[in-house]
Scaffold this active site. Structure first.
Site, short mmCIF file in Angstrom:
data_model
loop_
_atom_site.label_atom_id
_atom_site.label_comp_id
_atom_site.label_asym_id
_atom_site.label_seq_id
_atom_site.Cartn_x
_atom_site.Cartn_y
_atom_site.Cartn_z
N GLU A 10 0.80 -1.23 0.00
CA GLU A 10 0.00 0.00 0.00
C GLU A 10 0.83 1.28 0.00
O GLU A 10 0.42 2.28 -0.57
CB GLU A 10 -0.92 0.06 1.24
N ASP A 97 -2.06 -5.31 3.53
CA ASP A 97 -2.27 -5.70 4.93
C ASP A 97 -3.20 -6.90 5.04
O ASP A 97 -4.07 -7.12 4.18
CB ASP A 97 -2.83 -4.53 5.73
N ASP A 99 -5.82 -7.67 6.72
CA ASP A 99 -7.17 -7.51 7.27
C ASP A 99 -8.16 -7.35 6.13
O ASP A 99 -7.80 -7.47 4.96
CB ASP A 99 -7.23 -6.33 8.25
N GLU A 101 -9.69 -4.75 4.92
CA GLU A 101 -9.41 -3.64 4.00
C GLU A 101 -8.24 -4.00 3.09
O GLU A 101 -8.26 -3.71 1.88
CB GLU A 101 -9.11 -2.36 4.77
N TYR A 323 1.77 -6.14 13.15
CA TYR A 323 0.62 -5.44 12.57
C TYR A 323 -0.27 -4.86 13.67
O TYR A 323 -0.54 -5.51 14.69
CB TYR A 323 -0.18 -6.41 11.70
N ARG A 325 -3.44 -3.70 13.63
CA ARG A 325 -4.90 -3.88 13.69
C ARG A 325 -5.18 -5.33 14.06
O ARG A 325 -5.16 -6.22 13.22
CB ARG A 325 -5.55 -3.52 12.35
N HIS A 369 -5.18 -11.62 14.72
CA HIS A 369 -3.77 -11.87 14.49
C HIS A 369 -3.06 -11.81 15.84
O HIS A 369 -3.69 -11.62 16.87
CB HIS A 369 -3.20 -10.82 13.53
#
Length: 847
Positions: A10, A97, A99, A101, A323, A325, A369
């Site tokens: 990203e 990532d 997740d 999103e 990570y 989130r 996670h």
């Protein structure tokens, strides 16, 4: 045999970090976030569908809720570049990532790039050599259930906002909005404000005695808890809605009674009646998950939820932490070993928990996670990193919390001592730490100051039953009950998580949106609703109660979780939410005509009299005061919150509006009147009367925080009006040096160069020499803003400032008000340091 691979992430920062751990033939590119999204404005809607009734919303409900995806402004160039790179590759790795999103970004990349080569989904929760190697060897295919869940969330948010927001524009004021998650979050803040409005304060007294045991120098405090067999009332014993005692069996002391009791104790003996002692064991908190990191970032570092997440994002992308989130506090076996090894090295075996501590995720955890911890199988000590500022502070917080989670329990000795003096019973409590354990590294923050005191040591002398004590002082102590505390960002995140509203990864965005809409404002560290925020919640409660209940929002999150697991059909759920008999579309159609704008703009407050009302208008809140056939309209300054607006404030605002301001005095230099006025942004002082015929505006200055208009003197008004102060000219540039107060506090400025004043500086007395010292210092990026890497001064051709900044997606050039990408081959610190103004201008002119 090696393969030529294209790896897409990203952000440029993440790309630079991951590149260090990949083979040289792997090309790493950044998509800079999403490459497709729903249209954000009418300009983004393609011409082919512009006339369709659903185009504005961007969701074709009749075609099974088909979303209209467009390429956001500036992304076409990135997509073209990615397609060119794809032509040279034999395999595509999507390393966004891990997740929902991130999965969605990867899916959109596939839809746009349409690769003809093998595609591999590469997931990792930390950017280290071993993690990247493992991800390359254990790739998977795209998880379409996660993609559907994220798309369904996006459609729900769009339908909710685009259906209810126009209604709020019509009924209250243009530009306001409602949101699937933001509105219940706002409701929490408003409900707490209503509790504060209803609150009735109570006064109560007790006695505080400072006692000493003969032969010991350590005095200690004891407080009156009983008198004549009745327990003395404390704050928790009063009903907040009435101000009266909850039980008639309690004793409420007033000042007179407390002073009489003080006198009666003067000559009485003080004796220890009972000593109770017990050992208390405290366990460390688990490692951070997203929500607890946001809470502690706010409590300990003063960061907003958004600032915490942005800083954590940078730490993750630079390879410092895992990570950020995640809903799971668990640590991998390798992480537990790394943690315990570092505890042994730094603190010794005694400070290590006897067994590995395991922490499981809470029920309903979505992003399960590993916990947020330092990256790698050997943790970097904060002193061994090159981190500075908030990145260093947040990394240290994460490092400490991770270590503490595997450390030994803290052992404390708690003592409660009862002391009698005549018919009065006093109680003293002590708290001694016998073994600090994890407290040596980390103490969890608390929103409640009283809870924070529990971790502090309070030492008592050795006491036994029958010991005689000597009072050094006995004093009456006045107390007033306090209204329920407003939410801080930390406590709001805690409550959102408890109620299941949103997900930890969305909390920062929820709070940021409430600020952006001016529905809340920061009152010290707390969150207070504005009158506009209260009006929006009032409308939704009165007409769409079911859409902002906490259970409704929680059930929506659960439905999205089921879609992500492949256990629920997304289309069926969208139809139920929007098209069913109880769905959003029909609810708005049924109620819209019943909603009266006048009633929606009016806010009922108990401190208003019968002939007064508060309304919300286009330019903010105002009071209407009715006198016969006359109406007096007075603006309510932004600094007033609904619970803190008193009857006296209302009377003062109305009086100033009715009678006009009376001059405070006259300026001896100009002979003009000095006035204190109130506007939308609060009270201010003004030099001279306003003249509608003149283009020149009178000089004005805002009142300092906490100063009321009635407290303004002529001396203070003239001091405030003395700004901006011209201190002199700069000896090198011959430009004026000026001191003033701005949005971010007091500052000095010369030729467009600003420097904030230090705590010890006074904007009203600062000298030219001191201002020149500040201007000579290296400029720092303001809090939350990009850091200045190189300042090239002014562009001699166009008189604009030229500088290189370290932005979220890597270094970039700023020329005047425009930003320009810095070529990747010039982004290393040593290359930036060698660059000349001519080189930078060449890049700018070619862009």
């Amino acid at each position: 045999m090696s393969e030529s691979a294209l790896v897409i992430v990203e952000s440029p920062t993440k790309a630079r970090t991951i590149k260090r751990f990949l083979p040289p033939e792997y090309v790493v590119e950044a998509s800079i976030g999403h490459v497709r999204d729903l249209p954000q404005s009418a300009a983004e809607i393609p011409a082919r569908v512009k006339k369709e009734p659903w185009a504005r919303v961007g969701i074709n409900v009749e075609e099974n809720f088909a979303p209209l995806y467009v390429t956001p402004k500036g992304k076409a160039k990135i997509i073209r570049h990615l397609k060119e790179q794809l032509k040279q590759a034999s395999v595509l790795y999507l390393a966004t990532d891990e997740d929902r999103e991130g999965e969605s970004i990867s899916w959109h990349l596939l839809e746009v790039l349409k690769p003809k080569i093998p595609v591999r989904r590469m997931v990792f929760h930390e950017i280290t050599r071993s993690a990247i190697t493992h991800a390359l060897e254990n790739y998977r295919s795209l998880d379409l259930s996660l993609v559907r869940a994220q798309e369904t969330r996006r459609i729900l948010d769009r339908l909710y906002g685009y259906t209810l927001s126009p209604l709020i524009w019509k009924k209250i004021a243009y530009g306001l909005s409602a949101g699937r998650v933001q509105s219940p979050g706002l409701r929490m803040i408003v409900e707490r404000e209503r509790e504060r409005i209803r609150f009735v304060a109570s006064e109560y007294w007790d006695l505080a005695a400072l006692l000493v045991k003969p032969g010991h120098d350590l005095p200690f405090e004891a407080r009156l808890t009983e008198f004549q067999g009745k327990r003395v009332a404390s704050g928790k014993d009063f009903d907040p809605a009435t101000g009266t005692l909850k039980s008639p069996d309690l004793l409420q002391l007033d000042r007179t009674r407390a002073e009489e009791l003080q006198t009666s104790l003067e000559d009485l003996p003080w004796t220890v009646r009972e000593v109770k002692s017990r050992e208390v064991t405290s366990r460390p908190a688990p490692p951070f998950i997203t929500s607890t990191l946001q809470q502690e970032g706010n409590r300990k570092l003063g960061l907003s939820a958004r600032e915490t997440m942005r800083t954590a994002q940078r730490l993750y992308e630079e390879g410092y932490i895992t990570y950020m989130r995640t809903d799971s506090p668990s640590l991998s076996a390798e992480a537990v070993e790394a943690t315990r090894r570092q505890i042994r090295e730094l603190y010794g075996e005694d400070y290590l928990a006897r067994e590995d501590r395991q922490h499981s995720a809470s029920r309903g955890a979505q992003e399960a996670h590993e916990a947020i911890r330092p990256a790698g199988d050997t943790f970097r000590h904060p002193d061994e990193t090159s981190l500075t500022g908030r990145e260093r502070s947040l990394y240290e917080l994460i490092w400490k919390r991770t270590l503490a989670s595997q450390m030994a329990n803290a052992r404390k000795r708690s003592q409660t001592v009862q002391i009698v003096a005549g018919e009065a019973l006093f109680t003293a409590t002590g708290n001694a730490i016998e073994f600090p354990g994890f407290l040596r590294v980390y103490v969890e923050g608390a929103d409640n100051p009283e809870a924070a005191l529990e971790n502090k040591e309070v030492l008592l002398p050795p006491l036994e039953e029958g010991n005689h004590l000597t009072p050094q002082a006995v004093k009456p102590d006045q107390h007033r009950t306090k209204p329920p505390a407003r939410y801080t960002e930390a406590s709001l995140v805690q409550q959102l998580e408890k109620q299941g509203i949103g997900r930890p990864s969305t909390y920062a965005a929820i709070i940021a949106t409430l600020y952006e809409r001016s529905y809340i404002r920061r009152q010290d560290k707390a969150l207070a609703p504005t009158f506009t925020g209260m009006a929006v919640v009032q409308l939704l409660e009165n007409h769409f109660e079911g859409l902002i209940t906490y259970s409704f929002t929680r059930n929506m999150e659960n439905a999205l979780d089921e879609i992500a697991l492949g256990e629920r059909d997304s289309l069926a759920y969208l139809k139920e939410f929007y098209l069913s008999e109880e769905g959003l579309q029909k609810a708005v159609e049924r109620r819209e005509s019943e909603i009266k704008p006048e009633a929606s703009r009016s806010i009922a407050l108990p401190q208003l009299r019968e002939h007064q009302t508060v309304k919300v208008g286009r330019y903010g809140p105002y009071i209407i005061h009715y006198e016969g056939d006359q109406e007096v309209h007075a603006s309510i300054p932004e600094e007033y919150t609904p619970a803190d607006l008193t009857e006296a404030d209302i009377a003062e605002l109305i009086a100033v509006q009715k009678n006009g301001p009376a001059p405070i005095g006259t300026d001896p230099e100009t002979g003009k009147s000095v006035l204190c006025l109130t506007g939308r942004y609060g009270p201010y002082v003004q030099l001279g009367e306003s003249d509608p015929e003149s283009t020149e505006k009178p000089k004005r200055a805002s009142l300092p925080k906490g100063v009321r208009p009635s407290e303004i003197t002529l001396e203070l008004a003239l001091k405030l009006l003395s700004l901006p102060r011209t201190l002199g000219t700069h000896p090198e540039s011959a430009q004026e040096v000026v001191a003033n107060i701005g949005r971010f506090g007091p500052f000095v400025v010369c030729d467009g160069e600003f420097r904030s004043l230090k705590k010890e500086d006074d904007v009203y007395t600062i000298t030219l020499d001191r201002a020149l010292e500040l201007l000579a210092e290296e400029k720092k990026g303001r809090r939350g803003g990009p850091k200045v890497l190189r300042d090239f001064g002014k562009d001699p051709g166009k008189n604009r400032k030229i500088a290189i900044y370290d932005g979220r997606y890597g270094p970039y050039i700023k020329a005047g008000t425009k930003n320009f990408s810095l070529p990747e081959e010039l982004q290393k610190p040593e290359q930036i340091e060698k660059m000349t103004l001519e080189q930078v201008l060449e890049i700018v002119n070619k862009a």
